[in-house]
Write a protein that holds these residues in place. Sequence first.
Motif, PDB file in Angstrom:
ATOM      1  N   TRP A  42       9.114  15.611  49.538  1.00 12.81           N
ATOM      2  CA  TRP A  42       9.804  14.374  49.148  1.00 12.81           C
ATOM      3  C   TRP A  42      10.445  14.525  47.772  1.00 12.81           C
ATOM      4  CZ3 TRP A  42      12.688  10.536  49.706  1.00 12.81           C
ATOM      5  CH2 TRP A  42      12.679   9.416  48.878  1.00 12.81           C
ATOM      6  N   ARG A  43       9.743  15.196  46.849  1.00 16.56           N
ATOM      7  CA  ARG A  43      10.285  15.431  45.514  1.00 16.56           C
ATOM      8  C   ARG A  43      11.580  16.253  45.615  1.00 16.56           C
ATOM      9  NH1 ARG A  43       6.297  15.770  41.828  1.00 16.56           N
ATOM     10  NH2 ARG A  43       5.188  14.389  43.233  1.00 16.56           N
ATOM     11  N   ALA A  44      11.538  17.331  46.386  1.00 14.54           N
ATOM     12  CA  ALA A  44      12.715  18.200  46.539  1.00 14.54           C
ATOM     13  C   ALA A  44      13.852  17.462  47.238  1.00 14.54           C
ATOM     14  CB  ALA A  44      12.334  19.450  47.329  1.00 14.54           C
ATOM     15  N   LEU A  65      15.105  19.897  54.831  1.00 18.49           N
ATOM     16  CA  LEU A  65      14.277  20.172  53.652  1.00 18.49           C
ATOM     17  C   LEU A  65      12.899  19.538  53.809  1.00 18.49           C
ATOM     18  CD1 LEU A  65      14.636  21.638  51.000  1.00 18.49           C
ATOM     19  CD2 LEU A  65      15.357  19.516  49.938  1.00 18.49           C
ATOM     20  N   GLN A  66      12.881  18.320  54.326  1.00 22.30           N
ATOM     21  CA  GLN A  66      11.599  17.629  54.488  1.00 22.30           C
ATOM     22  C   GLN A  66      10.719  18.273  55.541  1.00 22.30           C
ATOM     23  OE1 GLN A  66      11.625  13.280  54.553  1.00 22.30           O
ATOM     24  NE2 GLN A  66      10.817  13.711  52.540  1.00 22.30           N
ATOM     25  N   ALA A 109      15.128   7.310  46.462  1.00 18.50           N
ATOM     26  CA  ALA A 109      14.716   8.553  45.806  1.00 18.50           C
ATOM     27  C   ALA A 109      14.497   8.320  44.311  1.00 18.50           C
ATOM     28  CB  ALA A 109      15.764   9.637  46.024  1.00 18.50           C
ATOM     29  N   ALA A 110      15.432   7.600  43.678  1.00 19.79           N
ATOM     30  CA  ALA A 110      15.312   7.326  42.244  1.00 19.79           C
ATOM     31  C   ALA A 110      14.069   6.494  41.955  1.00 19.79           C
ATOM     32  CB  ALA A 110      16.567   6.616  41.755  1.00 19.79           C
ATOM     33  N   ILE A 111      13.872   5.439  42.739  1.00 15.11           N
ATOM     34  CA  ILE A 111      12.691   4.584  42.549  1.00 15.11           C
ATOM     35  C   ILE A 111      11.421   5.401  42.749  1.00 15.11           C
ATOM     36  CG2 ILE A 111      11.419   2.567  43.407  1.00 15.11           C
ATOM     37  CD1 ILE A 111      14.107   1.350  44.186  1.00 15.11           C
ATOM     38  N   LEU A 163      19.082  14.285  47.407  1.00 12.74           N
ATOM     39  CA  LEU A 163      19.740  12.991  47.619  1.00 12.74           C
ATOM     40  C   LEU A 163      20.519  12.565  46.380  1.00 12.74           C
ATOM     41  CD1 LEU A 163      17.108  10.777  49.475  1.00 12.74           C
ATOM     42  CD2 LEU A 163      19.286  11.598  50.350  1.00 12.74           C
ATOM     43  N   LEU A 164      19.875  12.694  45.222  1.00 10.00           N
ATOM     44  CA  LEU A 164      20.504  12.233  43.983  1.00 10.00           C
ATOM     45  C   LEU A 164      21.724  13.081  43.624  1.00 10.00           C
ATOM     46  CD1 LEU A 164      17.334  11.298  41.951  1.00 10.00           C
ATOM     47  CD2 LEU A 164      19.055   9.761  42.877  1.00 10.00           C
ATOM     48  N   VAL A 165      21.605  14.389  43.827  1.00  9.67           N
ATOM     49  CA  VAL A 165      22.745  15.259  43.535  1.00  9.67           C
ATOM     50  C   VAL A 165      23.902  14.948  44.499  1.00  9.67           C
ATOM     51  CG1 VAL A 165      23.560  17.653  43.517  1.00  9.67           C
ATOM     52  CG2 VAL A 165      21.325  17.101  42.560  1.00  9.67           C
TER      53      VAL A 165
END
Lengths: 51, 247
Positions: free
Chosen positions: B156-158, B145-146, B78-80, B163-165
Motif C-alpha cells: 500500500w505504501r509503494a 504493484l499491490q 493515498a495522501a490521507i 498514485l501520487l506521482v
Amino acid sequence: MSEFFHMGGYAAYVWSAYGLSVAVLVLNVIAARKRNLNVKREIKKLGTAVQ
Amino acid sequence: MWDWFHRLGSPKYFYGFAGALVPWLAGLCVILFAVGLYLGLVIAPSDYQQGDSYRIIFVHVPSAWMSMFVYVLMAIFAAIGLIWRVKLTAILATASAPIGASFTFLALATGSIWGKPMWGTWWVWDARLTSELILFFLYLGFIALQTAIPDRQTAWRAASILLLVGVVNIPIIHYSVDWWYTLHQPATITKFDTPSIHLSMLIPLLIMAVAFKVFYITVLLSRARAEILDRERKTHWVQDLVRSEQI
C-alpha cells in the motif's frame, strides 16, 4: 422505431458503444459480487480448518 | 458529526454502513440510467454536424470524467493514508482501482468507436488519447504493484507513491486538447464561459454523468465490504458474520 435503431446510419457505431458500456457496467457488478462471495467462502473454509 | 466520522473510519462500522446503503444506491442508479438513456437516445435531437453518431457522447464523456475522478480520489486516499494512517483509505483505494480501470477502458473504447466515423480512424497518437492510455496503465500498475508485494503495508505504501506521482497525468489529460491542438475536440462543458452544447443534449449528459458517479459509489462500497472482510478476517466479528451466513 426502426429509424431509432438505424441511428441515422451510425447504428453499428452507436450500438456497439452502448453495448460495450452495458457490458463493462454489468461486469463490474458481477466482479464485485464474485469477490464478495469468494472472500466469504475463503474465510469460512480457513475458519473451519483452524477449529 | 466528528464522532460519527470517526466511527465510520472503523472497518466494522463501515461494513454495516456500506451494506445498508448499497441497495438504495443501486435503485437510484437504475432510475438515473433509465432517464439518462431515454433522454439521450430518444428525446435529444441529432447533431447538425455529426448526425446520430454524437450520441456516443452520453457514455464516452461520463466514463472519461469518471476515469479521472476515480484516479484523483485514489490519490487523495493515498495522501490521507500516508499522513494519518487511516486503515480505510487503503481499502477504498484498492476497491476503486478495478472500477477506475474499467471506466478508463470504456472511455478509450467508446472514443475509438466514435473516432472511426468522425475522424476516419480508430486511433491516433494524439495527446488526449495517449495521456488517457497512460492513465489506464497507471491503474494497471497500481493493481499489479499491490498484488506483487506480499506484505500489505509495504504494498500500500509503494502503491500510494505511484498514485501520487501519477497525478501529474491528470492535468495533462485535461489540458491536452488546448496544449496540443490535434484531432480530439476541445472541452465542450468544462469551459469557463457558457458550455457550447444545447440544453436538450446537456441535460442527458449530466444525468448520465451522475448515473456513472452513483454507479461508481455503489460498486465501490460493495467492493470495499469484501476488502474489509478480507483484511479483518482474523477478527471475531468477521468470523461470526461469515459463520452465521449461508454461502
